[in-house]
Design an enzyme around this catalytic site. Structure first.
Site, short mmCIF file in Angstrom:
data_model
loop_
_atom_site.label_atom_id
_atom_site.label_comp_id
_atom_site.label_asym_id
_atom_site.label_seq_id
_atom_site.Cartn_x
_atom_site.Cartn_y
_atom_site.Cartn_z
N HIS A 1 -16.54 -22.59 -28.91
CA HIS A 1 -16.69 -23.26 -30.11
C HIS A 1 -16.12 -22.51 -31.27
O HIS A 1 -15.96 -22.69 -32.47
CB HIS A 1 -18.19 -22.94 -30.49
CG HIS A 1 -19.20 -23.65 -29.63
ND1 HIS A 1 -19.78 -23.02 -28.25
CD2 HIS A 1 -19.75 -25.04 -29.60
CE1 HIS A 1 -20.41 -24.17 -27.68
NE2 HIS A 1 -20.42 -25.31 -28.48
N ASP B 1 -12.92 8.72 5.70
CA ASP B 1 -12.81 8.39 7.05
C ASP B 1 -11.36 8.48 7.40
O ASP B 1 -10.41 7.44 7.28
CB ASP B 1 -13.33 6.75 7.20
CG ASP B 1 -13.27 6.28 8.62
OD1 ASP B 1 -12.52 7.07 9.54
OD2 ASP B 1 -13.81 5.46 8.89
N HIS C 1 -10.50 6.69 11.23
CA HIS C 1 -10.04 5.34 11.72
C HIS C 1 -8.64 5.02 11.66
O HIS C 1 -7.90 4.30 12.51
CB HIS C 1 -10.56 4.36 10.75
CG HIS C 1 -9.68 4.14 9.36
ND1 HIS C 1 -9.85 5.07 8.65
CD2 HIS C 1 -8.93 3.35 8.91
CE1 HIS C 1 -8.89 4.79 7.44
NE2 HIS C 1 -8.35 3.55 7.68
N HIS D 1 -4.52 1.82 12.22
CA HIS D 1 -3.23 2.02 11.55
C HIS D 1 -2.18 2.35 12.61
O HIS D 1 -1.10 2.91 12.40
CB HIS D 1 -3.11 2.86 10.38
CG HIS D 1 -4.20 2.42 9.31
ND1 HIS D 1 -3.95 1.04 8.84
CD2 HIS D 1 -5.24 3.01 8.73
CE1 HIS D 1 -5.11 0.88 8.06
NE2 HIS D 1 -5.60 1.88 7.89
N ASP E 1 -6.63 -3.13 7.68
CA ASP E 1 -7.95 -2.77 7.10
C ASP E 1 -8.57 -4.05 6.90
O ASP E 1 -9.95 -4.20 7.36
CB ASP E 1 -7.76 -1.97 5.84
CG ASP E 1 -7.42 -0.64 6.26
OD1 ASP E 1 -8.10 0.09 6.84
OD2 ASP E 1 -6.57 -0.14 5.47
#
Lengths: 181, 435
Positions: free
Chosen positions: B107, B209, B212, B217, B354
Site C-alpha cells: 500500500h 567437533d 568428525h 572430510h 557436511d
C-alpha cells in the site's frame, strides 16, 4: 562428421551441430561419472567460475552478471589445477557426498554461438542447462541456469578455456553443490 | 509435545552426555526456541565492513524473523523487523544495497533508514490526517551493540549487555576479530545454502567437533594433510558457561593452509608476528572452529564466518562469509577468496560432505519414530575437563577431540528453554556441581 582439421569460423549448420554434439558428449561424461575424462575437455589456462546471484533492485544490480567482480566470494572460482583437485576428490572413494554416486542428467539446450571477441579463432557459446540429481533413496535436486563458454578449436573438437555459470538460485536450495556444471 | 521444563531436562541430560534427538525435530520445541532462544539471545547480524556508508543496508534474520540492518547518517547502526506495520508485508526485498527509504509494495507506507514511518498514501484523504506516524515505525530490536566491529542485537530489553553475554568468549573472538591492529574486513559475497536438518546440529559441530573431520572430510582435509587421518592432532577445547565453544588446534604453523604451496604463506608469517605482539604468544596460536551461542560460527585461522538461520525444526540456511585483514594487499585478499571458495561453501571441497551427514540425519528424524526415541551419546571426554586451566579461560578439555563444548552448548540451550526470566549465569568461574 567431416575429417577437416581446421574448424570453419563461419557460424552455420555444421558448426552448430559440432558444438552441440560436443556438449552432449560432455554431459554424457558427467552423467556416467567419467570425471577424469571430462577434465580433459578443459584447457590448462581454464577459468571456471560460478558467481553468487544477487537479489537487488534493478537500479542497483549489475547489468552483466557474468562480468568479473574482483574480490568477491563465489561458489566456484577455479583453475584447471583446482578442478583437478575436485575431480580427484570425487574419485577418491571417500567423498561421501557423491559416494554412492548420485544419478544425474545434464540437459543442455539453447546453444548460441558467436565469434569470441577476446580470443581470435575461439567461440563464445551460451547454453542453457537443466541438471537433475537423484540421490540415495529419495533425494532430488534440480538446477537450472546458463553457461557462458569460450571454446577453443582443438583438432576436430574443442577445449573449454572459460566457463562462467549463472545458476538460477540466490540461496542454493540443495544441501551442497557436489555436481559439476 | 507440550513444552514442560522437566520434560526438556529429561531430553537434555547434558551432565551425563545423553541427549534426545526430539530437540532437533519436535515442532513445539522449535516454536518455543524461536521465542526463548532467538527471542532473547544476542544474535550476530553483520560486521561493520558489510555496511560501511550511511544508507547501506542488508537483510538478515533473527531466528525466523527478517531484519533490516542499516547504517545511519550519524554512523550508528539500527536494526528493525522487515515487516510493514500496516499489513506485515516485507518493506525491502533486496538482500543488500544503499537506500534512502523503504517503501512497502503493498500500500506504499514508506519508512526512512532509521525505521521511522515517514509517509502513507492518502494520509489526508483517507486517514483524515489522524494517523500518528511517530507510533508506527518499523519494530526495532530491543538492544543493538557491537564488539570489535561485530554487530549483535537482541529482541529482549532485559538481556544483559553484549559484553557480558559474550563473557570469556571475547578472549577467543579477539584471536580473529582483533588479530592485528588493522582489523578485519568481510569480503563481498555471502554463500547461502539450505540444509534439511536442525540448526543446532551445525552449531554444536562448530562449537567443538574436531572428531568428525578425519572421517567426514577424509577426501578433502585428509587429502590436503594425510596426518589428520592417522591420529588425533594435539589441541584442546573450550566452552563457556554462556554456551560459546571453540576448538583450539595446537599448531604453531601460521600457514594452516589446505595446500602445501599456499601463496599466502609469506604474508601469514609476517602477520603472525604482528598477531603475537598484539595478542600474546599463546593467544595468537588459537585457531579452530567456533560457535558463539546460539547460531554464529566460523573457522578462525581459515577466514570463515557464518550464521545458521533456522527455517523450521528440520531446515536451516547457512550464510557464510570470508574474513580478511582489512589492510591486506588486494592480491592477498584475492588469494584468500580463491582458497575459501575452493574449500568452504555449498560447493566447497570440505563442506559438500557436511551436507550429506546433516540432511540424512534430518531425514531419519523426520520420518522415524524409533529413531526419535533413540538417545544420542555426548559422553566423549566427560569428567576430564577443568574450569581452572592455567592459560585459557572457560571450561577446558585438554584434547582436541571431545564433547565438552557440545555439552556446554546444550546446557546453555536448556537454561534459555526452561527459564521464564532472562537466564543470567556467572560468566567466568562457575564450579561444576559434581566435581
Amino acid at each position: 562428421m567431416t575429417e577437416t582439421a581446421e574448424l570453419p569460423l563461419t557460424i552455420g549448420y555444421e558448426l552448430q551441430y559440432r558444438v552441440e554434439q560436443f556438449y552432449y558428449s560432455e554431459a554424457e561424461l558427467l552423467d556416467e561419472w567419467k570425471y577424469q575424462t571430462w577434465l580433459e575437455l578443459f584447457a590448462h589456462d581454464l577459468h571456471y567460475r560460478l558467481p553468487v546471484r544477487h537479489n537487488r533492485l534493478r537500479r542497483q544490480r549489475s547489468v552483466d552478471e557474468t562480468a568479473p567482480r574482483g574480490i568477491e566470494m563465489a561458489h566456484f572460482d577455479d583453475t584447471y589445477e583446482t578442478m583437478a583437485h575436485r575431480v580427484a576428490q570425487r574419485e577418491s572413494g571417500t567423498n561421501w557426498a557423491e559416494d554412492p554416486p548420485s544419478r544425474t542428467r545434464h540437459m543442455i539446450t539453447n546453444v548460441r554461438i558467436e565469434p569470441c571477441a577476446e580470443e581470435r579463432g575461439a567461440l563464445s557459446v551460451r547454453s542453457i542447462f537443466f541438471i537433475y540429481r537423484n540421490r540415495l533413496e529419495c533425494e532430488v535436486d534440480t538446477w537450472a541456469g546458463e553457461r557462458f563458454d569460450r571454446l577453443r578449436p582443438a583438432g576436430n573438437s574443442f577445449l573449454i578455456a572459460r566457463r562462467v555459470i549463472l545458476l538460477d538460485q540466490n540461496v542454493v536450495l540443495s544441501k551442497n553443490l557436489s555436481v559439476f556444471f | 509435545m507440550a513444552i514442560n521444563p522437566d520434560e526438556l531436562r529429561e531430553l537434555v541430560d547434558w551432565e551425563h552426555g545423553i541427549i534426545s534427538p526430539e530437540i532437533f525435530i519436535d515442532d513445539a520445541i522449535y516454536r518455543e526456541e524461536l521465542n526463548k532462544v532467538f527471542g532473547r539471545a544476542w544474535l550476530f547480524l553483520a560486521h561493520d565492513s558489510m555496511i560501511p556508508n550511511p544508507g547501506d543496508f542488508l537483510n538478515t534474520y533473527m531466528g525466523g524473523d527478517p531484519v533490516i540492518v542499516a547504517r545511519q547518517s550519524d554512523g550508528g547502526v539500527r536494526a528493525y523487523l522487515n515487516a510493514c506495520r500496516h499489513r506485515g508485508m516485507k518493506v525491502c526485498r533486496a538482500e543488500d544495497g544503499n537506500a534512502k527509504a523503504f517503501v512497502c509494495t503493498y500500500h506504499g507506507w514508506a519508512y526512512n533508514t532509521a525505521g521511522e514511518l515517514i509517509s502513507v498514501p492518502s494520509y489526508e484523504d483517507a486517514y483524515h490526517g489522524e494517523l500518528d506516524l511517530s507510533q508506527w515505525g518499523l519494530v526495532r530490536v530491543a538492544q543493538i551493540d557491537s564488539y570489535k566491529g561485530l554487530i549483535f542485537a537482541t529482541f529482549d530489553k532485559t538481556a544483559p549487555p553484549l559484553i557480558d553475554y559474550l563473557g570469556d568468549a571475547v578472549y577467543y573472538i579477539d584471536t580473529w576479530a582483533d588479530r592485528t591492529p588493522g582489523g578485519i574486513q568481510v569480503l563481498p559475497g555471502a554463500i547461502k545454502w539450505t540444509i534439511e536438518g536442525n540448526w543446532k546440529i551445525a552449531a554444536e559441530q562448530f562449537a567443538g567437533d574436531g572428531y568428525h573431520a578425519p572421517v567426514t572430510h577424509a577426501s578433502s582435509l585428509g587429502a590436503f594433510n594425510p596426518a589428520v587421518l592417522k591420529q588425533m592432532p594435539p589441541g584442546r577445547q573450550y566452552v563457556s558457561r554462556q554456551g560459546h565453544g571453540q576448538s583450539i588446534a595446537d599448531n604453531a604453523d601460521p600457514n594452516l593452509s589446505r595446500f602445501a604451496d599456499d601463496p599466502l604463506y609469506d604474508y601469514k608469517q609476517e602477520k603472525d608476528a604482528q598477531a603475537r605482539a598484539h595478542l600474546g604468544e599463546d593467544r595468537a596460536l588459537i585457531r579452530g572452529n567456533f560457535t558463539v551461542f546460539p547460531n554464529m560460527s566460523g573457522l578462525s585461522g581459515l577466514a570463515n564466518l557464518r550464521i545458521w538461520h533456522p527455517k523450521g525444526p528440520n531446515k536451516f540456511e547457512i550464510w557464510s562469509w570470508t574474513v580478511v585483514d582489512a589492510d591486506a594487499p588486494d592480491e592477498v585478499k584475492k588469494e584468500q577468496q580463491l582458497s575459501s571458495t575452493l574449500t568452504e561453501g555449498a560447493a566447497g571441497m570440505v563442506e559438500v560432505d557436511d551436507g550429506e551427514n546433516w540432511n540424512l540425519m534430518g531425514q531419519l528424524l523426520e520420518r522415524g519414530y524409533q529413531t526419535r526415541k533413540m538417545a544420542w551419546n555426548y559422553q566423549m571426554g566427560l569428567g576430564h575437563e577443568t574450569d581452572q586451566d592455567e592459560k585459557y579461560p572457560g571450561r577446558i578439555n585438554a584434547t582436541l577431540y571431545g564433547e565438552t563444548p557440545q555439552r556446554g552448548f546444550y546446557r546453555r540451550w536448556l537454561d534459555f528453554m526452561t527459564s521464564d526470566k532472562w537466564p543470567v549465569v556467572d560468566a567466568m568461574h562457575e564450579t561444576r556441581e559434581e566435581s
